[in-house]
Design a protein around this motif. Sequence first.
Motif, PDB file in Angstrom:
ATOM      1  N   THR A 150      11.994 -57.998 -30.523  1.00 60.37           N
ATOM      2  CA  THR A 150      11.576 -57.134 -29.414  1.00 60.37           C
ATOM      3  C   THR A 150      12.776 -56.886 -28.516  1.00 60.37           C
ATOM      4  O   THR A 150      13.827 -57.531 -28.637  1.00 60.37           O
ATOM      5  CB  THR A 150      10.455 -57.779 -28.577  1.00 60.37           C
ATOM      6  OG1 THR A 150      10.973 -58.955 -27.914  1.00 60.37           O
ATOM      7  CG2 THR A 150       9.264 -58.158 -29.434  1.00 60.37           C
ATOM      8  N   LEU A 151      12.615 -55.946 -27.594  1.00 60.64           N
ATOM      9  CA  LEU A 151      13.589 -55.761 -26.522  1.00 60.64           C
ATOM     10  C   LEU A 151      13.029 -56.370 -25.244  1.00 60.64           C
ATOM     11  O   LEU A 151      11.835 -56.242 -24.949  1.00 60.64           O
ATOM     12  CB  LEU A 151      13.878 -54.278 -26.296  1.00 60.64           C
ATOM     13  CG  LEU A 151      14.614 -53.538 -27.402  1.00 60.64           C
ATOM     14  CD1 LEU A 151      14.798 -52.069 -27.033  1.00 60.64           C
ATOM     15  CD2 LEU A 151      15.967 -54.182 -27.709  1.00 60.64           C
ATOM     16  N   ASP A 152      13.897 -57.020 -24.484  1.00 64.47           N
ATOM     17  CA  ASP A 152      13.510 -57.653 -23.230  1.00 64.47           C
ATOM     18  C   ASP A 152      13.438 -56.592 -22.138  1.00 64.47           C
ATOM     19  O   ASP A 152      14.463 -56.029 -21.747  1.00 64.47           O
ATOM     20  CB  ASP A 152      14.526 -58.737 -22.873  1.00 64.47           C
ATOM     21  CG  ASP A 152      14.194 -59.458 -21.578  1.00 64.47           C
ATOM     22  OD1 ASP A 152      13.147 -59.159 -20.960  1.00 64.47           O
ATOM     23  OD2 ASP A 152      14.990 -60.321 -21.176  1.00 64.47           O
ATOM     24  N   ALA A 153      12.236 -56.312 -21.631  1.00 65.06           N
ATOM     25  CA  ALA A 153      12.065 -55.275 -20.609  1.00 65.06           C
ATOM     26  C   ALA A 153      12.808 -55.600 -19.333  1.00 65.06           C
ATOM     27  O   ALA A 153      13.150 -54.698 -18.556  1.00 65.06           O
ATOM     28  CB  ALA A 153      10.582 -55.067 -20.318  1.00 65.06           C
ATOM     29  N   ASP A 154      13.087 -56.878 -19.080  1.00 69.81           N
ATOM     30  CA  ASP A 154      13.806 -57.280 -17.868  1.00 69.81           C
ATOM     31  C   ASP A 154      15.314 -57.196 -18.024  1.00 69.81           C
ATOM     32  O   ASP A 154      16.047 -57.495 -17.068  1.00 69.81           O
ATOM     33  CB  ASP A 154      13.412 -58.712 -17.488  1.00 69.81           C
ATOM     34  CG  ASP A 154      11.960 -58.822 -17.070  1.00 69.81           C
ATOM     35  OD1 ASP A 154      11.425 -57.841 -16.511  1.00 69.81           O
ATOM     36  OD2 ASP A 154      11.346 -59.883 -17.315  1.00 69.81           O
ATOM     37  N   SER A 155      15.789 -56.816 -19.197  1.00 71.60           N
ATOM     38  CA  SER A 155      17.238 -56.773 -19.435  1.00 71.60           C
ATOM     39  C   SER A 155      17.834 -55.402 -19.146  1.00 71.60           C
ATOM     40  O   SER A 155      19.015 -55.188 -19.403  1.00 71.60           O
ATOM     41  CB  SER A 155      17.526 -57.146 -20.889  1.00 71.60           C
ATOM     42  OG  SER A 155      17.065 -56.124 -21.775  1.00 71.60           O
ATOM     43  N   GLU A 156      17.074 -54.491 -18.580  1.00 63.51           N
ATOM     44  CA  GLU A 156      17.533 -53.112 -18.424  1.00 63.51           C
ATOM     45  C   GLU A 156      18.834 -53.017 -17.626  1.00 63.51           C
ATOM     46  O   GLU A 156      18.979 -53.606 -16.555  1.00 63.51           O
ATOM     47  CB  GLU A 156      16.474 -52.257 -17.735  1.00 63.51           C
ATOM     48  CG  GLU A 156      16.898 -50.802 -17.564  1.00 63.51           C
ATOM     49  CD  GLU A 156      15.804 -49.907 -17.018  1.00 63.51           C
ATOM     50  OE1 GLU A 156      15.923 -48.674 -17.117  1.00 63.51           O
ATOM     51  OE2 GLU A 156      14.818 -50.445 -16.470  1.00 63.51           O
ATOM     52  N   ARG A 157      19.767 -52.255 -18.185  1.00 62.33           N
ATOM     53  CA  ARG A 157      21.013 -51.919 -17.497  1.00 62.33           C
ATOM     54  C   ARG A 157      21.129 -50.395 -17.505  1.00 62.33           C
ATOM     55  O   ARG A 157      21.334 -49.788 -18.549  1.00 62.33           O
ATOM     56  CB  ARG A 157      22.216 -52.547 -18.198  1.00 62.33           C
ATOM     57  CG  ARG A 157      23.544 -52.337 -17.466  1.00 62.33           C
ATOM     58  CD  ARG A 157      24.646 -53.164 -18.100  1.00 62.33           C
ATOM     59  NE  ARG A 157      25.028 -52.660 -19.401  1.00 62.33           N
ATOM     60  CZ  ARG A 157      26.045 -51.815 -19.620  1.00 62.33           C
ATOM     61  NH1 ARG A 157      26.750 -51.361 -18.589  1.00 62.33           N
ATOM     62  NH2 ARG A 157      26.347 -51.431 -20.841  1.00 62.33           N
ATOM     63  N   VAL A 158      20.958 -49.792 -16.333  1.00 61.35           N
ATOM     64  CA  VAL A 158      20.979 -48.332 -16.235  1.00 61.35           C
ATOM     65  C   VAL A 158      22.407 -47.826 -16.406  1.00 61.35           C
ATOM     66  O   VAL A 158      23.323 -48.244 -15.692  1.00 61.35           O
ATOM     67  CB  VAL A 158      20.393 -47.862 -14.898  1.00 61.35           C
ATOM     68  CG1 VAL A 158      20.519 -46.343 -14.753  1.00 61.35           C
ATOM     69  CG2 VAL A 158      18.922 -48.273 -14.781  1.00 61.35           C
ATOM     70  N   LEU A 159      22.600 -46.924 -17.353  1.00 64.41           N
ATOM     71  CA  LEU A 159      23.917 -46.341 -17.593  1.00 64.41           C
ATOM     72  C   LEU A 159      24.105 -45.028 -16.850  1.00 64.41           C
ATOM     73  O   LEU A 159      25.176 -44.759 -16.311  1.00 64.41           O
ATOM     74  CB  LEU A 159      24.116 -46.078 -19.091  1.00 64.41           C
ATOM     75  CG  LEU A 159      23.988 -47.251 -20.057  1.00 64.41           C
ATOM     76  CD1 LEU A 159      24.307 -46.790 -21.464  1.00 64.41           C
ATOM     77  CD2 LEU A 159      24.891 -48.392 -19.648  1.00 64.41           C
ATOM     78  N   MET A 160      23.057 -44.206 -16.818  1.00 70.04           N
ATOM     79  CA  MET A 160      23.216 -42.851 -16.304  1.00 70.04           C
ATOM     80  C   MET A 160      21.911 -42.385 -15.678  1.00 70.04           C
ATOM     81  O   MET A 160      20.842 -42.538 -16.261  1.00 70.04           O
ATOM     82  CB  MET A 160      23.628 -41.910 -17.441  1.00 70.04           C
ATOM     83  CG  MET A 160      23.900 -40.484 -17.038  1.00 70.04           C
ATOM     84  SD  MET A 160      24.348 -39.488 -18.501  1.00 70.04           S
ATOM     85  CE  MET A 160      25.867 -40.296 -19.019  1.00 70.04           C
ATOM     86  N   THR A 161      21.999 -41.809 -14.478  1.00 69.90           N
ATOM     87  CA  THR A 161      20.847 -41.241 -13.779  1.00 69.90           C
ATOM     88  C   THR A 161      21.184 -39.806 -13.401  1.00 69.90           C
ATOM     89  O   THR A 161      22.208 -39.546 -12.777  1.00 69.90           O
ATOM     90  CB  THR A 161      20.516 -42.047 -12.513  1.00 69.90           C
ATOM     91  OG1 THR A 161      20.249 -43.403 -12.870  1.00 69.90           O
ATOM     92  CG2 THR A 161      19.291 -41.475 -11.815  1.00 69.90           C
ATOM     93  N   VAL A 162      20.308 -38.873 -13.788  1.00 66.86           N
ATOM     94  CA  VAL A 162      20.558 -37.461 -13.535  1.00 66.86           C
ATOM     95  C   VAL A 162      19.338 -36.856 -12.865  1.00 66.86           C
ATOM     96  O   VAL A 162      18.236 -36.871 -13.425  1.00 66.86           O
ATOM     97  CB  VAL A 162      20.871 -36.701 -14.845  1.00 66.86           C
ATOM     98  CG1 VAL A 162      21.157 -35.233 -14.551  1.00 66.86           C
ATOM     99  CG2 VAL A 162      22.049 -37.343 -15.569  1.00 66.86           C
ATOM    100  N   ASP A 163      19.504 -36.331 -11.657  1.00 68.40           N
ATOM    101  CA  ASP A 163      18.406 -35.683 -10.943  1.00 68.40           C
ATOM    102  C   ASP A 163      18.013 -34.388 -11.648  1.00 68.40           C
ATOM    103  O   ASP A 163      18.864 -33.642 -12.133  1.00 68.40           O
ATOM    104  CB  ASP A 163      18.813 -35.363  -9.507  1.00 68.40           C
ATOM    105  CG  ASP A 163      18.912 -36.610  -8.641  1.00 68.40           C
ATOM    106  OD1 ASP A 163      18.563 -37.691  -9.128  1.00 68.40           O
ATOM    107  OD2 ASP A 163      19.348 -36.484  -7.478  1.00 68.40           O
TER     108      ASP A 163
END
Length: 419
Positions: A150-163
């Motif tokens: 599985t992937l750990d939902a708490d491990s998120e590392r945001v790379l890019m945010t675009v409005d």
Amino acid sequence: MMSRTLRRWPIGFALASAACGGGGSGDFPPPPVPAPACSQGISTPRSFPDLTFSSPVAMKQAPLDASRWFVVEQAGLIHVFDNEESAAATLDFLDIRARVTFSGEAGLLGLAFHPDFVVNGRAFVNYSHLAGGTLRSITSEFTSADGGATLDADSERVLMTVDKPANNHNGGNLAFGPDGFLYIGLGDGGGAGDPQGNAQNPLRLLGKMLRIDVDVQPGGAPYGIPAGAAGNPFASNPPCNVNGIGAQNCPEIYALGFRNPWRWSFDRQTGELWVGDVGQSSFEEINRVERGANYGWDIREGAHCFEPMTGCATAGLTDPVAEYGRDLGFSVTGGHVYRGIQSTQLAGRYVFADFGGMFASLAPDGVDSFTVLPFVQPGCAPPEAPGPLQVSSFAEDLDGELYVLDHGRGHIRQLVFTD
């Protein structure tokens, strides 16, 4: 069989859709009514008949692992199940429904496994998130803490945010190229006619094909920019800010001028990047994308002037490899160059679909043209299907065989060529 022969220009692009990313609509159309079968050369038997998904938009296998499939549901859930026709149950691979804004075309839209996933357990997703009244396209990395189960939902590392200005024209497909870099396809942000001019603006990430290096973090940055002779066109510029806006031309840009690149893939044999770009109201477009090229939206839709009152300067624009009009469909779904093991005349041709039910291939037809050859006509049902399929995405297994996702019914079907 219907055919439409189009001039082949140096290469090209444009797009958006009413279904999977287009027109001015924000919602997928309702499931189609049953229609008589009218196809040539294809059968679409249902795979994994005991499994049904809710609004599926992507299906992947992890590198070097043919034992499992992963299906992305637009609401924010990724399922995993054994690659057995008798599979009757799935497990949750990643559940981020609480973070995903699922509305119309917005939602969890893309998944890509790191080429070394079996070793490092890294995977990447793209999803829509509404915060403070602003909708954002977010590309994040998640890691596995249990050996890839599985992937750990708490491990998120945001790379890019675009409005984004609207909930449509998101793009959202992710894939690692043969060069090892992560490619991210973003739509123009929504609204008919790209009212903010994002696709042609190199200071904005919207309406672009992006390319980043997720294996380096210079100065603590979340990603690096491919540089050098084959690097990104604006590689020496500082990265765009957290809203997807740059003071200089954004170095993340690999190519520009897209409306809504809804599904794209790399030819596993040649490495060429093929993109289906959804059109505004008249033309759907297939592009073969190259570094630094401008595919024309919103100056042009396909190879046609879109804003004739303001002029249509074509210098520096790359035309589509092929296009088709409303007689064949209304929202292209990009596919794959077929490299599987079936004996078929479609081997080596680009196979794609339209959300309205048409399946087709691009057949090289001499030096100067490509021919769009539909083998399932628009509004028709392939054999063994209850009606026209709403193809939201293709999937390619490790052997090169192709599957399609039927968005409305939630079914998986395999492409079997009978020519």
